[in-house]
Motif scaffolding. Structure first.
Motif, short mmCIF file in Angstrom:
data_model
loop_
_atom_site.label_atom_id
_atom_site.label_comp_id
_atom_site.label_asym_id
_atom_site.label_seq_id
_atom_site.Cartn_x
_atom_site.Cartn_y
_atom_site.Cartn_z
N PHE A 205 0.74 -1.23 -0.01
CA PHE A 205 0.02 0.16 -0.06
C PHE A 205 0.78 1.35 0.06
O PHE A 205 0.73 2.08 -0.62
CB PHE A 205 -1.06 -0.01 1.39
N ALA A 206 1.84 1.44 0.89
CA ALA A 206 2.70 2.40 1.12
C ALA A 206 3.60 2.70 -0.39
O ALA A 206 3.69 4.18 -0.43
CB ALA A 206 3.69 2.12 2.12
N LEU A 207 3.62 1.78 -1.05
CA LEU A 207 4.38 2.22 -2.40
C LEU A 207 3.47 3.07 -3.31
O LEU A 207 3.71 3.72 -3.91
CB LEU A 207 4.98 0.90 -2.89
N PHE A 208 2.16 2.28 -3.12
CA PHE A 208 1.03 2.78 -4.08
C PHE A 208 0.74 4.40 -3.69
O PHE A 208 0.83 5.20 -4.70
CB PHE A 208 -0.50 2.11 -3.99
N GLU A 209 1.01 4.50 -2.23
CA GLU A 209 0.62 5.79 -1.85
C GLU A 209 1.71 6.89 -2.27
O GLU A 209 1.48 7.94 -2.57
CB GLU A 209 0.49 5.85 -0.25
N LYS A 210 3.04 6.25 -2.06
CA LYS A 210 4.06 7.32 -2.40
C LYS A 210 4.32 7.79 -3.95
O LYS A 210 4.27 8.99 -4.22
CB LYS A 210 5.52 6.70 -2.21
N LYS A 211 3.89 6.52 -4.84
CA LYS A 211 3.71 6.84 -6.25
C LYS A 211 2.84 7.88 -6.53
O LYS A 211 2.61 8.83 -7.21
CB LYS A 211 3.75 5.52 -6.92
N SER A 212 1.69 7.74 -5.76
CA SER A 212 0.39 8.70 -5.99
C SER A 212 0.84 10.08 -5.37
O SER A 212 0.01 11.09 -6.05
CB SER A 212 -0.71 8.07 -5.20
N GLU A 213 1.83 10.12 -4.56
CA GLU A 213 2.05 11.65 -4.05
C GLU A 213 3.00 12.12 -5.06
O GLU A 213 3.48 13.13 -5.01
CB GLU A 213 2.54 11.30 -2.67
N GLN B 185 -4.74 5.55 -5.02
CA GLN B 185 -5.70 5.17 -6.33
C GLN B 185 -4.86 5.64 -7.51
O GLN B 185 -5.07 5.10 -8.64
CB GLN B 185 -7.19 5.51 -6.17
N ASP B 186 -4.36 6.91 -7.27
CA ASP B 186 -3.84 7.61 -8.50
C ASP B 186 -2.76 6.66 -9.37
O ASP B 186 -2.89 6.42 -10.42
CB ASP B 186 -2.99 8.97 -8.40
N ALA B 187 -1.76 6.08 -8.35
CA ALA B 187 -0.87 5.18 -9.20
C ALA B 187 -1.47 3.81 -9.47
O ALA B 187 -1.20 3.58 -10.80
CB ALA B 187 0.03 4.68 -7.89
N ALA B 188 -2.58 3.44 -8.94
CA ALA B 188 -3.24 2.29 -9.42
C ALA B 188 -3.93 2.46 -11.00
O ALA B 188 -3.77 1.79 -11.89
CB ALA B 188 -4.16 1.61 -8.56
N ASP B 189 -4.37 3.94 -10.82
CA ASP B 189 -5.28 4.16 -12.33
C ASP B 189 -4.41 4.27 -13.47
O ASP B 189 -4.72 3.67 -14.41
CB ASP B 189 -5.88 5.62 -11.78
N ASP B 190 -2.98 4.70 -12.98
CA ASP B 190 -2.11 5.11 -14.11
C ASP B 190 -1.52 3.77 -14.62
O ASP B 190 -1.42 3.25 -15.89
CB ASP B 190 -0.93 5.85 -13.79
N LEU B 191 -1.56 2.82 -13.74
CA LEU B 191 -0.85 1.60 -14.14
C LEU B 191 -2.12 0.52 -14.76
O LEU B 191 -1.71 0.10 -15.87
CB LEU B 191 -0.34 0.62 -12.94
N ILE B 192 -3.26 0.87 -14.22
CA ILE B 192 -4.40 -0.03 -14.92
C ILE B 192 -4.44 0.68 -16.35
O ILE B 192 -4.82 -0.06 -17.59
CB ILE B 192 -5.84 0.40 -14.30
N GLU B 193 -4.33 2.05 -16.36
CA GLU B 193 -4.52 2.66 -18.00
C GLU B 193 -3.53 2.07 -18.70
O GLU B 193 -3.86 1.69 -20.03
CB GLU B 193 -4.40 4.17 -17.72
#
Ligand SMILES: Cc1cc2nc3c(=O)[nH]c(=O)nc-3n(C[C@H](O)[C@H](O)[C@H](O)COP(=O)(O)OP(=O)(O)OC[C@H]3O[C@@H](n4cnc5c(N)ncnc54)[C@H](O)[C@@H]3O)c2cc1C
Length: 391
Positions: A138-146, A189-197
């Motif tokens: 989770f923390a990695l997704f969070e850091k990337k989203s920031e 979620q931003d990091a997840a959205d970019d990866l899913i895109e």
């Protein structure tokens, strides 16, 4: 048939439940409709599990068996077959949450690949699902989203997450199985959205195999949907979206208040409902490029989708429109939709009892009574008990 009355049919809704199973469901929902009892029960269960007290049997016989298919994929087979006999498909959901180790992510990936392989052979399971944080920290997704820079090690860890997504989405396409990716807290979620895109651009060139999730309690999601649509059109790929209202409202609001930023959540329920319906309409009007999995227990939104399908001349069995509910909930929607010819799939959670507890607690809390009202599930079960007694 008057579609506005479709979900009132409790005979169809509970046709797979024997009298004794219906009684068990009645007892369970009666218990969890009591707010203080749920609060005490939740705390006591957490304590008992942490203290390694032998409570698993009790949990299994009550909430677990109602909301989950079992501990393993194999355990779920009877439920999958039974639901399919009534036209309802299953989405096997490995509902273990909060893991943080690489070997746990690798084994979650292996499990998903196995489910996709299995789905290829089983008509009752045309769709797979996973949570982004089931495959990475989770923390990695969070850091990337920031937008913060990764260390070398973190970058290598992120690359492994991308590889896991890629392997799963690639296999899904090869095996002709659609894959839904759940949405979680907005701050990851931003990091997840970019990866899913990225996955959609790679694998959704002809058919949308990869689906992201829109949480419409977020007021920015209709704009996000439109922006994604424009990008997909420009770059020549299809979109898949599951639409839901969103499951982390309190957490979202609390964090926003604590950290002093504007809440990403709509101001009230009605605004969320409007946003959900607007996203749903937008997708149905653009079905050539966007497929949809409508994940809701809300009758009004579902009736609205049915009406829109008629207006837009969309066939009930059009593979670009699916309806989905959670196992153990809203059978009146799932089984009546299936009976009337629509594509329906229920999320069927499974996993070790102690690991699916966060999921079970969310379900119990969702079904406690609000301001003294009986929960809808309990109301429906009562109606069906009465119907069976008088017939
Ligand atoms: C098949 C399926 C898949 C799902 N996948 C996900 C997922 O990936 N991610 C996820 O987060 N959730 C997911 N959910 C859960 C979903 O987001 C909802 O929590 C749940 O379905 C209840 O919403 P509803 O549309 O069914 O019904 P309703 O009872 O009509 O709506 C309840 C929802 O409305 C919103 N709401 C309630 N009060 C307010 C308020 N005061 N202000 C603003 N909004 C409010 C909240 O989102 C609440 O959950 C999924 C649900 C289903 C059925």
């Amino acid at each position: 048939m008057n579609s506005e009355k479709m979900f009132n049919n409790t005979k169809i809704a509970f046709s797979l439940k024997s009298d004794s199973q219906l009684e068990r469901a009645y007892f369970l929902f009666k218990m969890i409709s009591n707010q203080p009892l749920v609060r005490i029960g939740t705390a006591a269960t957490r304590f008992a599990i942490n203290a390694k007290l032998p409570v698993e049997g009790l949990i299994r016989a009550t909430v677990f068996d109602h909301f989950c298919g079992g501990i393993s994929e194999e355990d779920c087979l009877p439920a999958i077959d039974k639901m399919y006999s009534a036209g309802v498909c299953s989405v096997l959901d490995y509902s273990v949450e909060g893991k943080a180790l690489e070997n746990q992510f690798d084994s979650a990936q292996a499990r998903l690949l196995k489910i996709i392989e299995f789905s290829e052979k089983k008509e009752a399971m045309p769709i797979a699902v996973f949570k982004p944080t089931g495959l990475g920290r989770f923390a990695l997704f969070e850091k990337k989203s920031e937008g913060k820079a990764f260390t070398e090690d973190e970058q290598a860890e992120w690359n492994r997450i991308e590889d896991r997504f890629d392997t799963i989405c690639g296999l899904a396409k090869t095996k002709d199985v659609e894959v839904l990716i759940d949405a979680e807290e907005s701050w990851m979620q931003d990091a997840a959205d970019d990866l899913i895109e990225k996955m959609m651009a790679k694998y959704n060139t002809d058919v949308p195999y990869v689906y992201n999730t829109l949480q419409t309690y977020r007021w920015d999601r209709l704009d996000y949907l439109k922006t994604s649509h424009n990008k997909a059109k420009e770059n020549g790929y299809k979109l898949g979206f599951k639409i839901v209202r969103g499951a982390y409202m309190e957490k979202e609001r609390e964090r926003a208040q604590e950290k002093g930023y504007d809440s990403p959540i709509c101001t009230d329920k009605n605004t969320t409902d409007i946003n959900f319906n607007d996203c749903q309409n937008y997708i149905l009007e653009n079905l050539d490029q966007i497929s949809v999995f409508i994940g809701t227990h809300n009758e009004d939104s579902t009736y609205l989708a049915l009406k829109q399908m008629v207006n837009l001349n969309i066939d009930k069995k059009d593979n670009r429109v699916w309806f989905g509910q959670l196992y153990g909930m809203s059978d009146h929607i799932s089984f009546n939709l299936a009976k009337n010819g629509y594509n329906v799939a229920k999320y069927l959670p499974f996993g070790p009892v102690k690991d699916v507890m966060p999921y079970l607690i969310r379900r119990a809390e969702e079904n406690t009574s609000v301001a003294g009202q009986t929960s809808r599930e309990l109301e429906l079960i009562k109606k069906e008990r009465k119907r069976r007694k008088t017939n």
